[in-house]
Scaffold this motif. Structure first.
Motif, PDB file in Angstrom:
ATOM      1  N   ALA A  48       8.292   8.531  -7.409  1.00 49.48           N
ATOM      2  CA  ALA A  48       7.944   7.610  -8.505  1.00 49.48           C
ATOM      3  C   ALA A  48       6.481   7.219  -8.402  1.00 49.48           C
ATOM      4  O   ALA A  48       5.866   7.304  -7.336  1.00 49.48           O
ATOM      5  N   ARG A  50       3.375   4.490 -10.645  1.00 51.96           N
ATOM      6  CA  ARG A  50       2.954   3.673 -11.787  1.00 51.96           C
ATOM      7  C   ARG A  50       1.563   4.132 -12.212  1.00 51.96           C
ATOM      8  O   ARG A  50       0.652   4.229 -11.378  1.00 51.96           O
ATOM      9  N   ARG A  67       5.694   3.349 -15.759  1.00 56.58           N
ATOM     10  CA  ARG A  67       6.339   3.657 -14.484  1.00 56.58           C
ATOM     11  C   ARG A  67       7.167   4.919 -14.693  1.00 56.58           C
ATOM     12  O   ARG A  67       7.964   5.005 -15.634  1.00 56.58           O
ATOM     13  N   LYS A  69       9.342   8.457 -13.053  1.00 59.60           N
ATOM     14  CA  LYS A  69      10.032   9.182 -11.991  1.00 59.60           C
ATOM     15  C   LYS A  69      10.710  10.398 -12.601  1.00 59.60           C
ATOM     16  O   LYS A  69      10.599  10.640 -13.814  1.00 59.60           O
ATOM     17  N   THR A  74       9.386   4.335 -18.121  1.00 61.07           N
ATOM     18  CA  THR A  74       9.385   3.179 -19.002  1.00 61.07           C
ATOM     19  C   THR A  74       8.042   2.473 -18.899  1.00 61.07           C
ATOM     20  O   THR A  74       7.372   2.529 -17.858  1.00 61.07           O
ATOM     21  N   GLY A  75       7.632   1.834 -19.994  1.00 57.26           N
ATOM     22  CA  GLY A  75       6.380   1.109 -19.980  1.00 57.26           C
ATOM     23  C   GLY A  75       5.829   0.943 -21.375  1.00 57.26           C
ATOM     24  O   GLY A  75       6.539   1.124 -22.372  1.00 57.26           O
ATOM     25  N   ASP A 213       1.989   2.228  -6.711  1.00 55.04           N
ATOM     26  CA  ASP A 213       3.451   2.135  -6.496  1.00 55.04           C
ATOM     27  C   ASP A 213       4.082   3.504  -6.259  1.00 55.04           C
ATOM     28  O   ASP A 213       5.178   3.795  -6.758  1.00 55.04           O
ATOM     29  N   LYS A 216       7.901   3.937  -5.167  1.00 51.98           N
ATOM     30  CA  LYS A 216       8.635   2.686  -5.378  1.00 51.98           C
ATOM     31  C   LYS A 216       9.585   2.869  -6.558  1.00 51.98           C
ATOM     32  O   LYS A 216       9.159   3.019  -7.699  1.00 51.98           O
ATOM     33  N   ASP A 217      10.869   2.838  -6.274  1.00 51.99           N
ATOM     34  CA  ASP A 217      11.865   3.077  -7.309  1.00 51.99           C
ATOM     35  C   ASP A 217      11.934   1.896  -8.289  1.00 51.99           C
ATOM     36  O   ASP A 217      11.512   0.781  -7.977  1.00 51.99           O
ATOM     37  N   PHE A 218      12.462   2.164  -9.463  1.00 53.14           N
ATOM     38  CA  PHE A 218      12.633   1.143 -10.494  1.00 53.14           C
ATOM     39  C   PHE A 218      13.835   1.536 -11.344  1.00 53.14           C
ATOM     40  O   PHE A 218      14.191   2.712 -11.427  1.00 53.14           O
ATOM     41  N   PRO A 219      14.475   0.571 -11.990  1.00 56.65           N
ATOM     42  CA  PRO A 219      15.690   0.881 -12.749  1.00 56.65           C
ATOM     43  C   PRO A 219      15.380   1.471 -14.121  1.00 56.65           C
ATOM     44  O   PRO A 219      14.391   1.117 -14.760  1.00 56.65           O
TER      45      PRO A 219
END
Length: 238
Positions: A48, A50, A67, A69, A74-75, A213, A216-219
């Protein structure tokens, strides 16, 4: 060996220079092309990232804060004074914007037509609108959410590569590599941990991006039904 003789004393102070690569990942010792290669492989292997900053493409300036992956992203994207959000999960792409974004100005002077446009746009305000894969905008919009597509297109330096100065990007020590003395782009690569690219100045004044980032994972979560509108095969137009 370096021996400095001072009247009445022998001093070794200052005779050995400090190793600028001490405590680093060692990529600063490599050639510019090898640093670029290692940075590219590190970016490709990351789960991932950013990506934020500006991109100039075909005379249009886009401000990004995405962001990303493997399975989506998303963003927000801002262009021509309009900001919209993107969300992609697999092949499903959603766009969210305010009513002004959806109000199309096609030179209509008819009051009823304009009112109808404004009413329709108001219903989309703050909603996620599903972008059909057959819609002409799908490919462009989904590209903003695709980690591999964005990084492959953004991280390339053009022209003769050269190694620049060591410095810092934020608090992280970095080494700079340039294409055609900066005219083909400048990339700051981390000297700590994995050699991730951390800052890019695109050639031809085509924008500046920060890459942070890493890993760094994100949902990524599909919008609720009451937050989403599906128009079928094409986005709404006036």
């Amino acid at each position: 060996m370096c021996v400095g003789l001072v009247a009445g004393a022998t001093s070794l102070a200052g005779c050995s220079s400090e190793d600028p690569d001490a405590g680093t990942n060692g990529v600063g010792k490599l050639s510019a092309s090898k640093i670029q290669s290692k940075a590219g492989r590190a970016a490709e292997g990351a789960s991932a990232v950013r990506l934020s900053g500006t991109v100039v493409s075909k005379s249009h300036t886009y401000s990004l804060d995405m962001r990303l992956k493997g399975e989506g992203g998303t963003g927000s994207v801002t262009s021509k004074g309009q900001t919209f959000r993107l969300l992609r999960i697999g092949d499903e792409l959603y766009l969210k914007a305010d009513s002004q974004f959806w109000t199309h100005d096609n030179g209509k002077t008819d009051g009823k037509s304009r009112k109808a446009d404004e009413t329709a746009a108001a219903k989309l305000h703050g909603k996620y609108v599903k972008v059909p894969q057959g819609d002409p905008s799908y490919e462009q919009l989904s590209g903003f959410t695709d980690k591999d597509v964005l990084l492959d297109g953004m991280l390339a330096l053009h022209g003769t590569l050269a190694k620049g100065d060591r410095g810092k990007t934020g608090a992280v020590r970095t080494i700079k590599i340039t294409g055609d003395e900066g005219a083909g782009g400048t990339l700051d690569v981390s000297l700590e941990g994995k050699p991730y690219p951390l800052r890019l100045e695109r050639g031809g004044h085509a924008g500046t991006l920060k890459l942070t980032d890493w890993n760094k994972d994100f949902p990524l979560q599909e919008p609720a039904k009451d937050e989403m509108v599906d128009y079928g095969k094409q986005l709404p137009t006036s």
